[in-house]
Design a protein around this motif. Structure first.
Motif: not given
Length: 123
Positions: A16, A63, A66, A83-84, A86, A89
């Motif tokens: 995060s 997104v 997340r 958060n979470r 990838k 991103d």
């Protein structure tokens, strides 16, 4: 209005990060705000937006669920909780102030832009 984005950095997939965007002065009482991002070789894409009072938010499908956008009008600060994370991103993230109450996805709807903060997510 000058915008200063911060909080980017290196992260691993699943981690995060929280981005912040500080405005040099209070925007008018109905300005929407948003986050966009631009990956290398790609256009600057909409990520999320929020209305003046925060009652209305919008997210890109990539997104949704997340990322969370929020704002503190007392501190003239916009946030993006990510958060979470990838690898996809990975991008430079830009904050923006809308023209009036605009909170749509078009870049042309935003009048002021921050300098961007780099987010890099490794797998």
């Amino acid at each position: 209005v000058q915008l200063q984005a911060s909080g980017g950095g290196l992260a691993q997939a699943g981690d995060s990060l929280r981005l912040s965007c500080s405005a040099s002065k209070r925007t008018s009482s109905n300005n929407g705000m948003a986050w966009f991002r631009q990956a290398p070789g790609k256009e600057r894409d909409f990520v999320a937006s929020i209305s003046w009072r925060g009652g209305s938010t919008s997210y890109a499908d990539s997104v949704k669920g997340r990322f969370t956008i929020s704002r503190d009008n007392v501190r003239n600060t916009l946030y993006l909780q990510m958060n979470r994370l990838k690898p996809e991103d990975t991008a430079v993230y830009y904050c923006a102030v809308g023209r009036g109450a605009y909170t749509g996805t078009a870049r042309e709807g935003y009048a002021y832009w921050g300098q961007g903060t780099q987010v890099t997510v490794s797998s």
